[in-house]
Design a protein around this motif. Structure first.
Motif, PDB file in Angstrom:
ATOM      1  N   GLU A  82       0.844  -1.208   0.000  1.00 39.03           N
ATOM      2  CA  GLU A  82       0.000   0.000   0.000  1.00 39.03           C
ATOM      3  C   GLU A  82       0.875   1.251   0.000  1.00 39.03           C
ATOM      4  O   GLU A  82       0.664   2.177  -0.790  1.00 39.03           O
ATOM      5  N   THR A  83       1.889   1.226   0.847  1.00 38.38           N
ATOM      6  CA  THR A  83       2.799   2.376   0.931  1.00 38.38           C
ATOM      7  C   THR A  83       3.479   2.606  -0.411  1.00 38.38           C
ATOM      8  O   THR A  83       3.515   3.730  -0.927  1.00 38.38           O
ATOM      9  N   MET A  84       4.005   1.520  -0.985  1.00 35.70           N
ATOM     10  CA  MET A  84       4.786   1.667  -2.212  1.00 35.70           C
ATOM     11  C   MET A  84       3.892   2.086  -3.386  1.00 35.70           C
ATOM     12  O   MET A  84       4.314   2.868  -4.238  1.00 35.70           O
TER      13      MET A  84
ATOM     14  N   ARG B 253       1.248   3.944  -3.214  1.00 35.21           N
ATOM     15  CA  ARG B 253       1.005   5.390  -3.059  1.00 35.21           C
ATOM     16  C   ARG B 253       2.232   6.170  -3.523  1.00 35.21           C
ATOM     17  O   ARG B 253       2.136   7.212  -4.152  1.00 35.21           O
ATOM     18  N   PHE B 254       3.400   5.643  -3.194  1.00 38.66           N
ATOM     19  CA  PHE B 254       4.646   6.329  -3.565  1.00 38.66           C
ATOM     20  C   PHE B 254       4.841   6.291  -5.081  1.00 38.66           C
ATOM     21  O   PHE B 254       5.181   7.294  -5.715  1.00 38.66           O
ATOM     22  N   PHE B 255       4.594   5.101  -5.684  1.00 34.50           N
ATOM     23  CA  PHE B 255       4.805   4.949  -7.135  1.00 34.50           C
ATOM     24  C   PHE B 255       3.817   5.794  -7.948  1.00 34.50           C
ATOM     25  O   PHE B 255       4.123   6.206  -9.067  1.00 34.50           O
ATOM     26  N   ALA B 256       2.650   6.027  -7.339  1.00 34.22           N
ATOM     27  CA  ALA B 256       1.689   6.901  -8.029  1.00 34.22           C
ATOM     28  C   ALA B 256       2.283   8.297  -8.217  1.00 34.22           C
ATOM     29  O   ALA B 256       1.980   8.991  -9.192  1.00 34.22           O
ATOM     30  N   LEU B 257       3.141   8.674  -7.284  1.00 32.84           N
ATOM     31  CA  LEU B 257       3.777   9.992  -7.351  1.00 32.84           C
ATOM     32  C   LEU B 257       5.075   9.940  -8.152  1.00 32.84           C
ATOM     33  O   LEU B 257       5.454  10.905  -8.802  1.00 32.84           O
ATOM     34  N   TYR B 258       5.766   8.827  -8.049  1.00 32.17           N
ATOM     35  CA  TYR B 258       7.066   8.684  -8.720  1.00 32.17           C
ATOM     36  C   TYR B 258       7.039   7.417  -9.576  1.00 32.17           C
ATOM     37  O   TYR B 258       7.650   6.402  -9.236  1.00 32.17           O
ATOM     38  N   PRO B 259       6.317   7.464 -10.701  1.00 27.99           N
ATOM     39  CA  PRO B 259       6.155   6.245 -11.511  1.00 27.99           C
ATOM     40  C   PRO B 259       7.469   5.740 -12.095  1.00 27.99           C
ATOM     41  O   PRO B 259       7.565   4.568 -12.462  1.00 27.99           O
ATOM     42  N   GLN B 260       8.481   6.632 -12.157  1.00 26.51           N
ATOM     43  CA  GLN B 260       9.758   6.197 -12.751  1.00 26.51           C
ATOM     44  C   GLN B 260      10.408   5.070 -11.947  1.00 26.51           C
ATOM     45  O   GLN B 260      11.278   4.367 -12.442  1.00 26.51           O
ATOM     46  N   TRP B 261       9.996   4.891 -10.642  1.00 27.74           N
ATOM     47  CA  TRP B 261      10.607   3.842  -9.811  1.00 27.74           C
ATOM     48  C   TRP B 261       9.673   2.640  -9.645  1.00 27.74           C
ATOM     49  O   TRP B 261       9.930   1.754  -8.836  1.00 27.74           O
ATOM     50  N   ARG B 262       8.599   2.589 -10.461  1.00 22.30           N
ATOM     51  CA  ARG B 262       7.590   1.538 -10.310  1.00 22.30           C
ATOM     52  C   ARG B 262       8.163   0.142 -10.601  1.00 22.30           C
ATOM     53  O   ARG B 262       7.728  -0.857 -10.006  1.00 22.30           O
ATOM     54  N   ASP B 263       9.163   0.125 -11.511  1.00 19.86           N
ATOM     55  CA  ASP B 263       9.690  -1.176 -11.956  1.00 19.86           C
ATOM     56  C   ASP B 263      10.606  -1.857 -10.948  1.00 19.86           C
ATOM     57  O   ASP B 263      11.132  -2.928 -11.198  1.00 19.86           O
ATOM     58  N   THR B 264      10.827  -1.198  -9.825  1.00 15.82           N
ATOM     59  CA  THR B 264      11.713  -1.838  -8.831  1.00 15.82           C
ATOM     60  C   THR B 264      11.027  -3.058  -8.231  1.00 15.82           C
ATOM     61  O   THR B 264       9.789  -3.151  -8.215  1.00 15.82           O
TER      62      THR B 264
ATOM     63  N   THR C 287       9.418  -6.034  -6.060  1.00 18.69           N
ATOM     64  CA  THR C 287       8.454  -6.038  -4.959  1.00 18.69           C
ATOM     65  C   THR C 287       9.204  -6.311  -3.659  1.00 18.69           C
ATOM     66  O   THR C 287      10.133  -7.118  -3.612  1.00 18.69           O
ATOM     67  N   ILE C 288       8.774  -5.574  -2.625  1.00 22.59           N
ATOM     68  CA  ILE C 288       9.477  -5.702  -1.339  1.00 22.59           C
ATOM     69  C   ILE C 288       8.948  -6.919  -0.594  1.00 22.59           C
ATOM     70  O   ILE C 288       7.747  -7.007  -0.302  1.00 22.59           O
ATOM     71  N   ARG C 289       9.844  -7.827  -0.305  1.00 27.57           N
ATOM     72  CA  ARG C 289       9.440  -9.020   0.445  1.00 27.57           C
ATOM     73  C   ARG C 289      10.155  -9.062   1.807  1.00 27.57           C
ATOM     74  O   ARG C 289       9.739  -9.756   2.721  1.00 27.57           O
ATOM     75  N   GLU C 290      11.221  -8.259   1.896  1.00 28.33           N
ATOM     76  CA  GLU C 290      11.983  -8.264   3.144  1.00 28.33           C
ATOM     77  C   GLU C 290      11.199  -7.550   4.244  1.00 28.33           C
ATOM     78  O   GLU C 290      10.259  -6.815   3.975  1.00 28.33           O
ATOM     79  N   ARG C 291      11.686  -7.775   5.493  1.00 27.20           N
ATOM     80  CA  ARG C 291      11.037  -7.123   6.634  1.00 27.20           C
ATOM     81  C   ARG C 291      11.346  -5.620   6.629  1.00 27.20           C
ATOM     82  O   ARG C 291      10.512  -4.813   6.992  1.00 27.20           O
TER      83      ARG C 291
END
Lengths: 235, 460
Positions: free
Chosen positions: B297-299, B301-312, B314-318
């Motif tokens: 959810e956090t990411m 919201r962030f990617f909606a603002l900074y779509p250039q980093w969307r391709d990073t 998916t966060i699975r780590e803690r």
């Protein structure tokens, strides 16, 4: 005849008091006119009207043919005024005060001449360079006289000038008035001093409640008759 | 003119004899010099602090190079590395400190959320803030009128009370010339003092010789003229010296103390500003909430603002730094309306004060001096906007490392953006201040002229 001082139907109404009720007066050059009267009779108001310090309610005052109300500055070139208490700048010397006031009147004198005026007026030579703050009333009066003389005034307006002076100083003052009168200076003097008025005056006028009720040449009266006349009017 | 010169010269003699007034002038000169010393010392202290900040950043970098000897995660560097947004004072600030004592001259920044860093300030002794600045502008705005009052309260009344005025006005001199000479002499004394202090202040503070020199002097002259005008009005009423003194001190109290206080209260009521602490708390709650919110959810919201980093990936780590900085930034964005409202509210208050300061030439003069020196609120808000842009540039610098998974090397420290902001004068405010002061002067002299016309001088 040309009058140097003239009042025509001069009237002054203060808020709650009629100070002068249609004064008519003419004073010729060289004349010493003494105004006698109780406090509040209108003597000082008359002098203030000639000085332009107050505006008349009606009538007009003239100095050397000029109406005071319309020439308030010009007429002061002809006038010198010595109030009951001559007050001067206390931190200036007698000499400096004289230099200031005579330069305002348009006269610039060298120091020796200023000293001459002061000593002629009766100020001791040692006092000339002293601060006026250390002067007695009589000494200040003498500086006032020196200011008047140095101004070459055609008219002297005096408001109780000898009040509080010792007899010697008063006598010197009378002598000076006689001298100035002899030189053609007209004098209008408001006073309570009947004997001084008789001594130096050429005419006396008695004022009561803003009216000049009687005018007499002093030559026609002796001092006692003048006193009697004065008391008659006052009563 | 000849009589004017004579009277003017004798005014000097009278002034010299009045030891109390000479002493008062010396006292004002001394307080003015102290004001210059205080202002220049305060600004020099701030300059020293600012000059030390790059060294602190260098030391911080050196420590980080020891802590992370090889290529490191940019997240670690962004967390531990601090840099500074610096607000360099203009040289004029030494003469009019304005808000530079209450607002920070620098902001220590890390890659974390901006808002709480923006409002973090050094501890300041509240008693010191309460007492305010004792700079040259303070001396000119608040103390110089007192000297003018001391010089003018008995402009004619002392001579009337001493019985000299009848002798003086029995001479062929216009009363207006007497008053004019007296006033002109006092004006020369006061403007001489104010001018001397201003020139000493300018030399001491090493201000650039630009148009602001003229502006400062014009403000000073107009402000002095205003108080001389007030004295002229009170003198025209021809009351005893004691009454004049009380009246003039009353006007001083009204214009310098009461009106500013009332204005402050009314502006605070008319333009409520959200509390800064509420903003900080909300931002902290938002950021702390970020720990518990699902990372997706956090990411998103962030990617909606900074779509250039969307391709990073998916966060699975803690814990991942890019997620951490994302919710830090989202915390800032969550309070962006409040932050904007806060800054807008402050600006609105300032604008309202500036509109109403026609009521008090003291506030007007103070506002204008501050605008000239770049030490007023708009300048501070500009600095805050500049610091915000700097923080944005820091994020723009670190994001490629964080989202592109690029390691941060020692060479990258040198490429990090730096910040510097130097105050600029608020010239429009200054010009408006000058015009308003001119209007105040015209109004007070107009009133004086009317009063003198309808009330001729009574010598007794």
């Amino acid at each position: 005849m040309t009058y140097i001082l003239e009042a025509k139907e001069l009237r002054k109404q203060y808020a709650d008091k009629l100070a002068l009720r249609g004064l008519n007066l003419q004073i010729a050059p060289g004349e010493v006119f003494c105004l006698l009267g109780q406090n509040g009779a209108g003597k000082s108001t008359t002098i203030n009207l000639f000085l332009g310090f107050v505006q008349p309610t009606a009538g007009a005052a003239f100095v050397n043919g000029l109406e005071v109300a319309t020439n308030p500055i010009k007429i002061k070139e002809y006038l010198a005024y010595i109030p009951e208490q001559v007050m001067l700048y206390p931190h200036l010397t007698g000499l400096e005060n004289l230099a200031l006031f005579s330069s305002l009147a348009g006269y610039k004198y060298p120091q020796w001449e200023l000293v001459q005026y002061l000593t002629d007026a009766g100020l001791p030579a040692e006092a000339v360079q002293r601060r006026v703050g250390t002067y007695s009333k009589g000494m200040r009066q003498k500086v006032g006289i020196a200011i008047a003389v140095a101004k070459h005034a055609k008219v002297l307006l005096l408001d109780e000038p000898t009040s509080g002076l010792d007899p010697k100083a008063s006598n010197e003052f009378s002598e000076l008035l006689r001298r100035l009168s002899g030189q053609g200076t007209a004098v209008l003097m408001a006073t309570h001093d009947i004997f001084r008025a008789k001594e130096v005056g050429t005419r006396v006028g008695i004022m009561r409640e803003g009216e000049l009720v009687d005018v007499r040449p002093t030559a026609t009266l002796n001092a006692q008759e003048l006193e009697q006349l004065y008391l008659t009017f006052m009563n | 003119m000849h009589l004017f010169r004579i009277l003017f010269f004798y005014e000097w003699r009278h002034f010299r004899a009045a030891r109390g007034l000479v002493l008062l002038c010396c006292l004002l000169l001394a307080t003015g010099l102290y004001g210059i010393y205080y202002g220049t010392t305060e600004i020099e202290r701030q300059r020293q602090h600012l000059a030390n900040l790059p060294e602190l950043t260098r030391r911080n970098v050196d420590e980080l190079k020891v802590k992370f000897p090889g290529p490191a995660d940019a997240g670690d560097i962004g967390y531990y590395h601090s840099t500074f947004a610096m607000h360099h004072p203009d040289r004029w600030a030494a003469l009019s400190l304005g808000l530079r004592d209450v607002n920070p001259s620098y902001v220590k920044l890390r890659l974390l959320g901006l808002q709480n860093q923006l409002y973090a300030t050094d501890n300041t002794n509240p008693m010191k803030v309460l007492s305010g600045n004792f700079d040259l502008a303070f001396v000119l705005v608040y103390l110089l009128p007192l000297l003018i009052i001391a010089l003018c309260f008995n402009l004619l009344s002392s001579e009337r009370e001493e019985g000299i005025l009848v002798v003086l006005l029995a001479q062929p001199v216009r009363p207006a010339v007497v008053v004019g000479a007296k006033l002109a002499f006092r004006l020369v004394v006061v403007l001489g003092l104010a001018g001397l202090l201003s020139v000493v202040g300018m030399l001491w503070a090493q201000v650039p010789l630009d148009g602001r020199v003229i502006m400062w002097l014009s403000l000073t002259v107009l402000y002095c003229l205003f108080w001389f005008g007030v004295s002229l009005v009170v003198t025209a009423l021809q009351r005893p010296s004691a009454v004049n003194a009380v009246a003039l001190l009353g006007v001083w109290l009204l214009l310098v103390v009461l009106v500013p206080s009332l204005l402050n209260l009314s502006v605070a009521t008319a333009r409520p500003v959200p509390q800064g602490i509420a903003l900080t708390i909300k931002q902290r709650e938002e950021i702390h909430g970020g720990w518990d919110r699902p990372k997706t959810e956090t990411m998103n919201r962030f990617f909606a603002l900074y779509p250039q980093w969307r391709d990073t990936a998916t966060i699975r780590e803690r814990f991942v730094w890019r997620w951490y900085y994302a919710f830090q930034h989202l915390g800032d964005l969550a309070v962006a309306p409040q932050a904007a409202a806060y800054a807008h509210g402050l600006q609105q208050r300032y604008d309202l004060v500036e509109q109403l300061n026609l009521l008090s030439p003291a506030i007007n003069a103070q506002t204008s001096f501050n605008a000239l020196a770049g030490t007023d609120l708009p300048t501070h808000l500009q600095f805050q906007r500049s610091a915000t842009r700097f923080h944005d540039s820091l994020r723009a610098f670190y994001y490629p490392f964080l989202f592109g998974k690029v390691e941060f090397t020692h060479a990258d420290y040198a490429r990090e953006p730096t910040h510097s902001f130097t105050s600029q004068p608020e010239l429009p405010t200054l010009y408006r201040g000058l015009v308003k002061l001119l209007l105040s002067v015209a109004a007070v002299y107009g009133l004086g002229a009317v009063l003198w016309r309808v009330r001729p001088i009574i010598p007794r």
